[in-house]
Design an enzyme around this catalytic site. Structure first.
Site, PDB file in Angstrom:
ATOM      1  N   GLU A   1       0.918   3.064  59.614  1.00 10.25           N
ATOM      2  CA  GLU A   1       1.931   2.653  61.196  1.00 10.25           C
ATOM      3  C   GLU A   1       0.588   3.298  62.596  1.00 10.25           C
ATOM      4  O   GLU A   1       0.257   3.769  61.862  1.00 10.25           O
ATOM      5  CB  GLU A   1       2.817   3.870  61.732  1.00 10.25           C
ATOM      6  CG  GLU A   1       4.338   3.695  60.604  1.00 10.25           C
ATOM      7  CD  GLU A   1       5.422   4.898  60.840  1.00 10.25           C
ATOM      8  OE1 GLU A   1       6.352   3.995  60.093  1.00 10.25           O
ATOM      9  OE2 GLU A   1       5.207   5.783  61.328  1.00 10.25           O
TER      10      GLU A   1
ATOM     11  N   HIS B   1       2.528  -1.308  60.963  1.00 12.30           N
ATOM     12  CA  HIS B   1       3.393  -1.528  61.578  1.00 12.30           C
ATOM     13  C   HIS B   1       4.031  -0.430  63.287  1.00 12.30           C
ATOM     14  O   HIS B   1       3.472   0.617  62.702  1.00 12.30           O
ATOM     15  CB  HIS B   1       4.966  -1.695  61.182  1.00 12.30           C
ATOM     16  CG  HIS B   1       5.638  -1.353  60.005  1.00 12.30           C
ATOM     17  ND1 HIS B   1       5.179  -0.464  59.021  1.00 12.30           N
ATOM     18  CD2 HIS B   1       6.673   0.313  60.661  1.00 12.30           C
ATOM     19  CE1 HIS B   1       5.634   0.734  58.217  1.00 12.30           C
ATOM     20  NE2 HIS B   1       6.538   0.645  59.312  1.00 12.30           N
TER      21      HIS B   1
ATOM     22  N   GLU C   1       3.557   4.486  54.230  1.00 16.62           N
ATOM     23  CA  GLU C   1       3.626   4.058  55.581  1.00 16.62           C
ATOM     24  C   GLU C   1       2.728   3.980  56.159  1.00 16.62           C
ATOM     25  O   GLU C   1       1.295   4.443  55.679  1.00 16.62           O
ATOM     26  CB  GLU C   1       3.998   6.070  56.363  1.00 16.62           C
ATOM     27  CG  GLU C   1       5.406   6.159  55.744  1.00 16.62           C
ATOM     28  CD  GLU C   1       6.669   5.933  56.785  1.00 16.62           C
ATOM     29  OE1 GLU C   1       6.230   5.084  57.480  1.00 16.62           O
ATOM     30  OE2 GLU C   1       7.631   6.748  57.465  1.00 16.62           O
TER      31      GLU C   1
ATOM     32  N   HIS D   1       8.088  -0.860  54.303  1.00 18.76           N
ATOM     33  CA  HIS D   1       7.396   0.341  53.846  1.00 18.76           C
ATOM     34  C   HIS D   1       6.814   0.455  52.126  1.00 18.76           C
ATOM     35  O   HIS D   1       6.912   1.358  51.537  1.00 18.76           O
ATOM     36  CB  HIS D   1       8.448   1.340  54.528  1.00 18.76           C
ATOM     37  CG  HIS D   1       8.694   1.568  55.025  1.00 18.76           C
ATOM     38  ND1 HIS D   1       9.352   1.060  56.285  1.00 18.76           N
ATOM     39  CD2 HIS D   1       8.269   2.947  56.128  1.00 18.76           C
ATOM     40  CE1 HIS D   1       9.527   1.591  57.518  1.00 18.76           C
ATOM     41  NE2 HIS D   1       8.191   2.626  57.250  1.00 18.76           N
TER      42      HIS D   1
ATOM     43  N   CYS E   1      11.557  11.082  65.360  1.00 20.45           N
ATOM     44  CA  CYS E   1      10.827  10.275  64.960  1.00 20.45           C
ATOM     45  C   CYS E   1      11.444   8.250  64.245  1.00 20.45           C
ATOM     46  O   CYS E   1      12.263   7.820  63.546  1.00 20.45           O
ATOM     47  CB  CYS E   1       9.594   9.399  64.134  1.00 20.45           C
ATOM     48  SG  CYS E   1       9.999  10.424  62.315  1.00 20.45           S
TER      49      CYS E   1
ATOM     50  N   GLU F   1      19.872   9.871  67.366  1.00 23.09           N
ATOM     51  CA  GLU F   1      19.704  10.691  66.413  1.00 23.09           C
ATOM     52  C   GLU F   1      19.503  12.422  67.056  1.00 23.09           C
ATOM     53  O   GLU F   1      20.421  12.852  65.722  1.00 23.09           O
ATOM     54  CB  GLU F   1      17.696  10.754  65.900  1.00 23.09           C
ATOM     55  CG  GLU F   1      17.448  11.077  64.507  1.00 23.09           C
ATOM     56  CD  GLU F   1      16.320  10.470  64.208  1.00 23.09           C
ATOM     57  OE1 GLU F   1      15.048  10.954  63.382  1.00 23.09           O
ATOM     58  OE2 GLU F   1      15.628   9.050  63.797  1.00 23.09           O
TER      59      GLU F   1
ATOM     60  N   HIS G   1      11.253   3.199  64.757  1.00 20.81           N
ATOM     61  CA  HIS G   1      10.814   2.181  65.180  1.00 20.81           C
ATOM     62  C   HIS G   1      11.560   1.376  66.124  1.00 20.81           C
ATOM     63  O   HIS G   1      12.357   1.752  66.711  1.00 20.81           O
ATOM     64  CB  HIS G   1      11.011   1.733  63.829  1.00 20.81           C
ATOM     65  CG  HIS G   1      10.440   1.985  62.195  1.00 20.81           C
ATOM     66  ND1 HIS G   1      11.060   3.105  61.378  1.00 20.81           N
ATOM     67  CD2 HIS G   1       8.967   1.980  62.179  1.00 20.81           C
ATOM     68  CE1 HIS G   1       9.724   2.862  60.461  1.00 20.81           C
ATOM     69  NE2 HIS G   1       8.759   2.607  60.609  1.00 20.81           N
TER      70      HIS G   1
END
Length: 179
Positions: free
Chosen positions: A115, A33, A113, A27, A68, A88, A70
Site C-alpha cells: 500500500e 494500491h 498488503e 490483496h 484505515c 467505522e 481504501h
C-alpha cells in the site's frame, strides 16, 4: 457523487493511478494500491486505538490505529478518510494529511498488503465514539510510550502496518510540535 466500490485504486510509486482492481484480488497478489490511515489523539496526547473485528479478512482481532481503509475510485483521499472514520468509528472530526509511506506485508492466510498509505492525524475531544461492531471489536486510548512498551513484549497483538507507521507518526509529531 462517488459510488461505493469493491475496487481499490492501483498506483505507481509516485501514487499516480494506473488502474483499479477488486480489493480481494489486490490483496491476493501484491499490487500497489492507495490506502489511508488515521491517527486520532485526545488532549492528553493519547492515541485512540481500535481492535479490529474478529471477522476481518486479515489481521482480525489485532490492535491498530484509529481507522484505515481504501478510497473508492475517483474519491479524494481526504474525503475517503472522513467518510470511513464516520462509518467505522462513528466519529466526525477534522483530520489533516501528515505524510505518506509505502509498505509491504504478507499474512499467514496467503494475503498481502502493498500500500501507498496516506497518513492523517487529528484530535478527538469529547466526541462520542460509536464503532461499527462489524469493523471494530474494542477501542482504547494509550500514550505512544505505553504502546511502544506493549509492542516490545507483545508485537503479535498489533497489525503489521501499525508497527511500521507508529514510529513515523511519533517522528512527525516530534518534528511538528512547538518546543
Amino acid at each position: 457523487m462517488i459510488q461505493a466500490s469493491p475496487d481499490v485504486i492501483l498506483v505507481n510509486e509516485q501514487d499516480e493511478p494506473i488502474g483499479t482492481m477488486e480489493k480481494m484480488a489486490a490483496h491476493q497478489s501484491p499490487h500497489l494500491h492507495r490506502a489511508f490511515s488515521i491517527f486520532l489523539f485526545d488532549k492528553q496526547q493519547r492515541m485512540l486505538l481500535q481492535q479490529r473485528a474478529h471477522s476481518k479478512y486479515h489481521s482480525a482481532g489485532l490492535w491498530t490505529n484509529t481507522c484505515c481503509s481504501h478510497p473508492y475510485p475517483g474519491e479524494p483521499v481526504a474525503d475517503a478518510a472522513a467518510r470511513r472514520l464516520k462509518e467505522e468509528m462513528g466519529i466526525s472530526v477534522p483530520v489533516e494529511k501528515a505524510f505518506h509511506f509505502t509498505y509491504q506485508a504478507s499474512f499467514d492466510n496467503g494475503l498481502y498488503e502493498y500500500e501507498f498509505d496516506h497518513v492523517f492525524i487529528g484530535e478527538i475531544d469529547d466526541a462520542t465514539i460509536e464503532p461499527d461492531p462489524a469493523e471494530v471489536a474494542a477501542y482504547t486510548f494509550r500514550s505512544i510510550e505505553e504502546i511502544n512498551a506493549d509492542m516490545a513484549t507483545s508485537a503479535h497483538k498489533y497489525t503489521e502496518w501499525f508497527k511500521i507507521a507508529l514510529p513515523l507518526v511519533a517522528q512527525h509529531l516530534k518534528a511538528n510540535t512547538p518546543a
